[in-house]
Write a protein that holds these residues in place. Structure first.
Motif, PDB file in Angstrom:
ATOM      1  N   ASP A   1     -43.437  27.040  11.858  1.00  0.00           N
ATOM      2  CA  ASP A   1     -42.281  27.827  11.404  1.00  0.00           C
ATOM      3  C   ASP A   1     -42.687  28.939  10.452  1.00  0.00           C
ATOM      4  N   TYR A   2     -43.602  28.664   9.538  1.00  0.00           N
ATOM      5  CA  TYR A   2     -44.038  29.712   8.616  1.00  0.00           C
ATOM      6  C   TYR A   2     -44.718  30.854   9.370  1.00  0.00           C
TER       7      TYR A   2
ATOM      8  N   GLN B   1     -39.564  22.594   7.715  1.00  0.00           N
ATOM      9  CA  GLN B   1     -40.794  23.120   7.146  1.00  0.00           C
ATOM     10  C   GLN B   1     -41.734  22.015   6.678  1.00  0.00           C
TER      11      GLN B   1
ATOM     12  N   TYR C   1     -42.902  20.735  10.426  1.00  0.00           N
ATOM     13  CA  TYR C   1     -43.382  21.737  11.386  1.00  0.00           C
ATOM     14  C   TYR C   1     -43.641  23.084  10.720  1.00  0.00           C
ATOM     15  N   GLY C   2     -43.941  23.026   9.424  1.00  0.00           N
ATOM     16  CA  GLY C   2     -44.154  24.262   8.674  1.00  0.00           C
ATOM     17  C   GLY C   2     -45.320  25.081   9.171  1.00  0.00           C
ATOM     18  N   ASN C   3     -46.343  24.428   9.738  1.00  0.00           N
ATOM     19  CA  ASN C   3     -47.487  25.176  10.241  1.00  0.00           C
ATOM     20  C   ASN C   3     -47.150  26.016  11.475  1.00  0.00           C
TER      21      ASN C   3
ATOM     22  N   SER D   1     -42.113  33.004  11.137  1.00  0.00           N
ATOM     23  CA  SER D   1     -41.354  33.790  10.154  1.00  0.00           C
ATOM     24  C   SER D   1     -42.143  35.001   9.707  1.00  0.00           C
TER      25      SER D   1
ATOM     26  N   LEU E   1     -33.528  23.346   7.212  1.00  0.00           N
ATOM     27  CA  LEU E   1     -34.627  24.308   7.181  1.00  0.00           C
ATOM     28  C   LEU E   1     -35.801  23.755   6.368  1.00  0.00           C
TER      29      LEU E   1
END
Length: 347
Positions: A90-91, A83, A86-88, A94, A79
């Protein structure tokens, strides 16, 4: 509204993105193996108990608390690596899910303590209460899996984020046709690996009944999952599906390798060789995690590629990470050595 305008700018990363992708795939495969063993064996034990065979659920229930702890810990790493790269996406997914996603923590805690109570209060609880507690804990894990499937598919579809701006806060990815086979593919896979876990447990306990039951579930769930996998492939957008059918050679070869490994896995299962199946299962899960990564890359290709992310080339933290991995691995190996040595002494 242009969906591209909804995607946050990617943050700079310290080292080349490929390192994080490799770590993401590897740690995710390890997490899936433990998660499948946990959920699959619990579901099988529950079904067998409903059939009047309570011995299996009792033995499996004793293993679930530590297995769940390992599953959670092994799930943190992929996880975090997700992030980083690919946090831009996944966040955003979420946040869009809102309360559905936050509830994962509380539902997971309920399942965790439910399995603990089952193990340590087994003798003092009535049969009905035990089954209700165990069953609701299993359903909690299914909920967690479904929320993760929602999040991991929603992050791939910026065009599906628009409803939030139309006043629909905290929504799920119901409209995505790939959501359902993707989730089912994971759940049926859990039954297969859970069956293998039961068979290995039976082999360790010298219980032929457990071995037979476990391999029965493993073979049938694997065969069903091959069909679900075809459904999943057909449910993908045409561009992504065609990439796996020759349009993208690396993605196609990864899928072919995974199917070939699954074929050998199934052959070993028919020969009732759980130890050999375990080795092929680990390889197959790793290859399928790689396929899953290709799905993510191909979905995001119109919006984002990792080559566009700035790299600062600060390798100090990475070397520190590798040092802690090596040191931690050595300490864990030493603790396991002491543990098994103490068991032999008690015996």
């Amino acid at each position: 509204m242009n969906p591209a305008s909804l995607i946050p700018m990617a943050e700079a990363i310290p080292i080349h993105w490929a390192w994080f992708d490799v770590l993401l795939i590897t740690t995710f495969a390890a997490h899936v193996l433990f998660m499948n063993a946990l959920l699959g064996s619990a579901a099988i034990g529950l079904v067998q108990a409903a059939r009047g065979q309570a011995g299996l659920i009792r033995e499996v229930g004793m293993k679930l608390p530590p297995l769940l702890a390992l599953t959670i810990n092994l799930g943190v790493a992929p996880l975090l690596f997700l992030q980083v790269n690919y946090g831009n996406f996944d966040y955003v997914s979420s946040v869009l899910m809102g309360g559905w996603w936050l509830a994962v923590i509380f539902v997971l805690l309920y399942s965790y303590y439910g399995f603990y109570l089952y193990k340590f209060k087994y003798e003092t609880m009535g049969k009905g209460l035990r089954l209700v507690l165990f069953g609701s804990s299993v359903l909690g894990l299914v909920y967690v899996g479904f929320m993760f499937s929602n999040n991991m598919t929603l992050m791939l579809r910026p065009e599906g984020w628009q409803p939030y701006f139309d006043g629909y806060g905290g929504f799920l990815n119901w409209r995505d046709p790939a959501l359902y086979p993707r989730f089912l593919h994971m759940m049926v896979g859990a039954l297969a690996v859970g069956g293998l876990f039961v068979a290995l447990l039976g082999k360790h306990m010298k219980n032929d009944g457990f071995v037979e039951t476990g391999m029965w579930w493993f073979i049938r769930a694997t065969m069903v999952n091959l069909a679900v996998g075809v459904w999943f492939l057909m449910a993908l957008p045409d561009k992504v599906m065609l990439a796996f059918m020759g349009g993208n050679l690396p993605a196609t070869l990864t899928l072919v390798a995974g199917l070939a490994s699954a074929g050998v896995l199934l052959y070993a299962g028919f020969r009732m060789e759980p130890m050999r199946v375990a080795g092929w299962a680990a390889l197959t899960v790793f290859l399928m995690a790689f396929v899953r990564h290709w799905v993510r890359v191909l979905y995001l290709d119109p919006w984002f590629t990792m080559d566009s992310v700035p790299v600062t080339n600060q390798y100090g933290s990475f070397y520190l990470f590798l040092g802690f991995v090596a040191g931690g691995g050595a300490l864990i190996a030493y603790m396991l050595k002491l543990y098994y040595k103490s068991r032999q002494g008690r015996a």
